[in-house]
Design an enzyme around this catalytic site. Structure first.
Site, PDB file in Angstrom:
ATOM      1  N   ILE A  78       0.850  -1.202   0.000  1.00  8.41           N
ATOM      2  CA  ILE A  78       0.000   0.000   0.000  1.00  8.41           C
ATOM      3  C   ILE A  78       0.886   1.252   0.000  1.00  8.41           C
ATOM      4  CG2 ILE A  78      -1.635   1.353   1.375  1.00  8.41           C
ATOM      5  CD1 ILE A  78      -2.782  -1.404   2.302  1.00  8.41           C
ATOM      6  N   HIS A  79       1.916   1.237   0.810  1.00  4.06           N
ATOM      7  CA  HIS A  79       2.859   2.365   0.878  1.00  4.06           C
ATOM      8  C   HIS A  79       3.523   2.584  -0.492  1.00  4.06           C
ATOM      9  CE1 HIS A  79       5.747   5.091   2.679  1.00  4.06           C
ATOM     10  NE2 HIS A  79       6.755   4.352   2.235  1.00  4.06           N
ATOM     11  N   ALA A  80       3.921   1.489  -1.128  1.00  2.23           N
ATOM     12  CA  ALA A  80       4.562   1.581  -2.448  1.00  2.23           C
ATOM     13  C   ALA A  80       3.605   2.177  -3.479  1.00  2.23           C
ATOM     14  CB  ALA A  80       5.034   0.199  -2.893  1.00  2.23           C
TER      15      ALA A  80
END
Length: 106
Positions: A78-80
């Site tokens: 999700i961060h990526a």
């Protein structure tokens, strides 16, 4: 088919290439401030190459999931994805800012 380890590696690739692209886009904006529009456009093109690499990583996950592979969503991925989406927005804004700098410097 990507494994969990591969998913983490792909997430890191997305972060790496998106981060590189964003840095290059910021450099492009700074060059435009100095009216170095050729240099700015070169930085934008370099950023686009980094974004292609990020997109390639993302596409491998999408294709395998479309082929039936199921993945557990993890915060790293999700961060990526957040990094990639923010960089794509930055790219669009920087291109418009370069256009405006060029237009007003004439």
């Amino acid at each position: 088919m990507p494994t969990d380890t591969t998913i983490e590696q792909i997430a890191f690739q997305l972060i790496l290439h998106s981060g590189n692209a964003k840095s290059l886009l910021m450099e492009a904006m700074y060059k435009a401030r100095e009216e170095n529009f050729t240099g700015a456009r070169l930085k934008v093109n370099e950023a686009k190459e980094e974004l292609k690499k990020a997109h390639h990583s993302q596409t491998s996950l999408i294709q395998s999931e479309a082929g039936g592979q199921k993945y557990e969503i993890n915060i790293l991925l999700i961060h990526a994805q957040d990094h990639l989406m923010n960089t794509l927005t930055t790219r669009d804004l920087v291109e418009e800012i370069l256009f405006l700098h060029e237009k007003t410097s004439r």
